[in-house]
Design an enzyme around this catalytic site. Structure first.
Site, PDB file in Angstrom:
ATOM      1  N   GLU A 165       0.794  -1.239   0.000  1.00  0.00           N
ATOM      2  CA  GLU A 165       0.000   0.000   0.000  1.00  0.00           C
ATOM      3  C   GLU A 165       0.826   1.290   0.000  1.00  0.00           C
ATOM      4  O   GLU A 165       0.644   2.148   0.864  1.00  0.00           O
ATOM      5  CB  GLU A 165      -0.943  -0.016   1.209  1.00  0.00           C
ATOM      6  CG  GLU A 165      -1.847  -1.224   1.231  1.00  0.00           C
ATOM      7  CD  GLU A 165      -2.785  -1.267   2.440  1.00  0.00           C
ATOM      8  OE1 GLU A 165      -2.606  -0.472   3.373  1.00  0.00           O
ATOM      9  OE2 GLU A 165      -3.709  -2.084   2.426  1.00  0.00           O
ATOM     10  N   GLU A 271      -6.480 -10.603  -1.138  1.00  0.00           N
ATOM     11  CA  GLU A 271      -7.238 -10.381   0.111  1.00  0.00           C
ATOM     12  C   GLU A 271      -8.740 -10.304  -0.190  1.00  0.00           C
ATOM     13  O   GLU A 271      -9.450  -9.424   0.279  1.00  0.00           O
ATOM     14  CB  GLU A 271      -6.764  -9.096   0.794  1.00  0.00           C
ATOM     15  CG  GLU A 271      -5.273  -9.089   1.091  1.00  0.00           C
ATOM     16  CD  GLU A 271      -4.782  -7.897   1.905  1.00  0.00           C
ATOM     17  OE1 GLU A 271      -5.621  -7.197   2.500  1.00  0.00           O
ATOM     18  OE2 GLU A 271      -3.562  -7.675   1.926  1.00  0.00           O
TER      19      GLU A 271
HETATM   20  C1  GLA Z   1      -4.893  -4.544   4.390  1.00  0.00           C
HETATM   21  C2  GLA Z   1      -3.682  -5.375   4.781  1.00  0.00           C
HETATM   22  C3  GLA Z   1      -4.062  -6.654   5.445  1.00  0.00           C
HETATM   23  C4  GLA Z   1      -5.204  -6.482   6.407  1.00  0.00           C
HETATM   24  C5  GLA Z   1      -6.353  -5.864   5.695  1.00  0.00           C
HETATM   25  C6  GLA Z   1      -7.577  -5.734   6.546  1.00  0.00           C
HETATM   26  O1  GLA Z   1      -5.448  -4.845   3.227  1.00  0.00           O
HETATM   27  O2  GLA Z   1      -2.846  -5.650   3.693  1.00  0.00           O
HETATM   28  O3  GLA Z   1      -2.954  -7.159   6.133  1.00  0.00           O
HETATM   29  O4  GLA Z   1      -4.785  -5.707   7.487  1.00  0.00           O
HETATM   30  O5  GLA Z   1      -5.943  -4.577   5.309  1.00  0.00           O
HETATM   31  O6  GLA Z   1      -7.519  -6.330   7.749  1.00  0.00           O
END
Ligand code: GLA
Length: 385
Positions: A165, A271
Site C-alpha cells: 500500500e 485479500e
Molecule cells: C490490508 C492489509 C491486510 C489487512 C487488511 C484488513 O489490506 O494488507 O494485512 O490488514 O488490510 O484487515
C-alpha cells in the site's frame, strides 16, 4: 458419456452444502469437491489465517482451511508490530508455527508483509528522544528486519508481500508514509533488494488495494516499470480486492487483471472479500455500541442477510470467479481474507462491532450459497466440452 462426470460433481457439491463437507473431505481428501481441487488447473486458492486456526484451537475453522485451501497467508503474525515489537526483540514463535502448519499441510506459504505504514511500531521511525530518524538509520533498520525475517524462513516461505500500500488513490506515492518521507523515492527498491539478498529464490510481490481504479493502478504500474528498468527483482503484483456489492464493476476487474499481467509479472488476488454493509469510512473508529442511531444505519443485518442481498452477493462471487477463470493464464493465486464470516476484519472496520457477511463460509463454518456458485464456475460448461 460427456455429461455424467459434470452431473456427479454437481450432486457432490450440493450434498456438501449441508454440513458434511468437512467430514466428507476428511474421509476422502482426494475426491471430495473442494475449492482447491476444482480450481487446481486454474490457480492456487489461498486464505488468510489467524493463530487459532494454525494452532488448531479453532475447531470450526481448521478443517475448512485444510480441506479447501492450498495456500496460506498470515493475517497478522508476520506484520512488523507482531514479529518485531521492540528494537532488539523478535517474536518468532507464532510465525514458526504458522510456517510449520503450512509445510505439514503441503501448502504454498506466503509472507505478509515487510514494509507497510500500518501495524509498524512507532519506534521503527524514531530515536530515543522521539525524533524521526535519518535515512541511513531507517535503511539500516529496514535491512536488518528484512534480512532477519526473510532469512529465517528462507526456502520455506515461497513469496513475500514486500511492500504494502505505497500509493494513494490518485496514483501518487503515499507522501505521509514515514518510509517515503524519511528514505525517499527509493524505499520500495531498497525493500525489494534486501528481500532478494535474504532469500534469492523467494518470489517478491508489491501488494495494494483498489487497483481496479485506473488512476491508482496507473501509479502502481509506473512505479513497477521503474523497478523493472532498474533491474530490481520483483516477481508479482498482489491486488487485494476488498470488494463491495457495488464496487468494482466486473469490467474493471477484468481490465485490471489484463493491465497488471501486461507488466510480465504474476498476478495474484490477495485479500478477497465482499463487504455487504453500508459504506462507513466517514465514521471510522466509531464504537456502535455507544451510538444507537448510527448502529441502526450501519449495522443493518444483525440477524442475518436478507435473501435478496444474499442472491446479489452470490452472483457477485460467481461473476468474479468467472473472470478469474477466464484469465487463469495470468492469475497465480486467489486468496480470501479470512476463513468464515465470524473471522473477518469487516466486523470491526471501519466501525465496530458489526455483523458482516463477506466470505464463502458462514459463522458456523457452513458453506454459503456463494460457495456453491463459486464451485460451479469451475465446472466445464456445455460450450467448453
Ligand atoms: C490490508 C492489509 C491486510 C489487512 C487488511 C484488513 O489490506 O494488507 O494485512 O490488514 O488490510 O484487515
Amino acid at each position: 458419456m460427456k455429461t455424467k462426470p459434470a452431473l456427479t460433481l454437481l450432486a457432490a457439491v450440493i450434498l456438501s452444502a449441508g454440513t458434511p463437507i468437512l467430514a466428507a473431505d476428511k474421509d476422502s481428501p482426494s475426491t471430495a469437491p473442494s475449492l482447491k481441487t476444482v480450481f487446481k488447473d486454474s490457480f492456487l486458492v489461498g486464505v488468510a489465517i489467524n493463530e487459532n486456526q494454525f494452532s488448531g484451537k479453532d475447531a470450526r475453522g481448521l478443517p475448512i482451511v485444510q480441506s479447501h485451501f492450498n495456500s496460506i497467508t498470515p493475517e497478522n503474525i508476520l506484520k512488523w508490530e507482531a514479529v518485531h515489537p521492540e528494537p532488539n526483540r523478535y517474536n518468532f514463535d507464532p510465525a514458526d508455527r504458522f510456517v510449520a502448519f503450512g509445510e505439514t499441510n503441503g501448502m504454498t506459504i506466503i509472507g505478509h508483509t515487510l514494509v507497510w505504514h500500518n501495524q509498524t511500531p512507532p519506534w521503527v521511525f524514531r530515536n530515543d528522544k522521539g525524533e524521526l530518524v535519518d535515512r541511513d538509520t531507517l535503511l539500516n533498520r529496514m535491512r536488518e528486519h528484512i534480512h532477519t525475517v526473510v532469512g529465517r524462513y528462507k526456502g520455506r516461505i515461497k513469496g513475500w508481500d514486500v511492500v504494502n500500500e505505497a500509493v494513494y488513490p490518485d496514483g501518487s506515492i503515499r507522501a505521509t508514509n514515514h518510509w517515503y518521507h524519511i528514505i525517499g523515492d527509493d524505499f520500495i527498491a531498497k525493500a525489494f533488494q534486501f528481500a532478494h539478498e535474504a532469500d534469492p529464490q523467494a518470489e517478491l510481490y508489491y501488494n495494494d488495494f483498489a487497483l481496479e481504479d485506473k488512476p491508482k493502478r496507473d501509479g502502481v504500474i509506473r512505479i513497477i516499470k521503474q523497478l523493472q528498468a532498474q533491474k530490481i527483482p520483483i516477481h508479482g503484483i498482489g491486488s487485494q480486492m476488498h470488494a463491495r456489492l457495488d464496487w468494482p464493476s466486473i469490467q474493471a476487474v477484468e481490465e485490471h487483471i489484463t493491465a497488471l499481467a501486461a507488466l510480465g509479472l504474476k498476478v495474484m488476488i490477495t485479500e478477497l472479500d465482499i463487504d455487504v454493509l453500508p459504506e462507513a469510512r466517514q465514521y471510522r473508529g466509531t464504537n456502535l455500541t455507544e451510538n444507537a442511531k448510527l448502529n441502526t444505519e450501519l449495522n443493518i443485518y444483525p440477524k442475518g442477510l436478507p435473501a435478496a442481498v444474499e442472491t446479489e452477493f452470490t452472483k457477485r462471487y460467481a461473476d468474479f470467479f468467472r473472470v478469474f477463470r477466464k484469465h487463469a493464464d495470468k492469475i497465480d493465486r486467489v486468496t480470501f481474507w479470512c476463513v468464515t464470516d465470524a473471522d473477518s476484519w469487516l466486523n470491526y472496520w471501519p466501525v465496530t462491532p458489526r455483523v458482516n457477511y463477506p466470505l464463502l463460509f458462514d459463522r458456523e463454518g457452513n458453506p454459503k450459497l456463494a460457495f456453491e456458485a463459486v464451485m460451479k464456475v469451475a465446472q466445464p460448461t456445455a460450450k467448453n466440452k
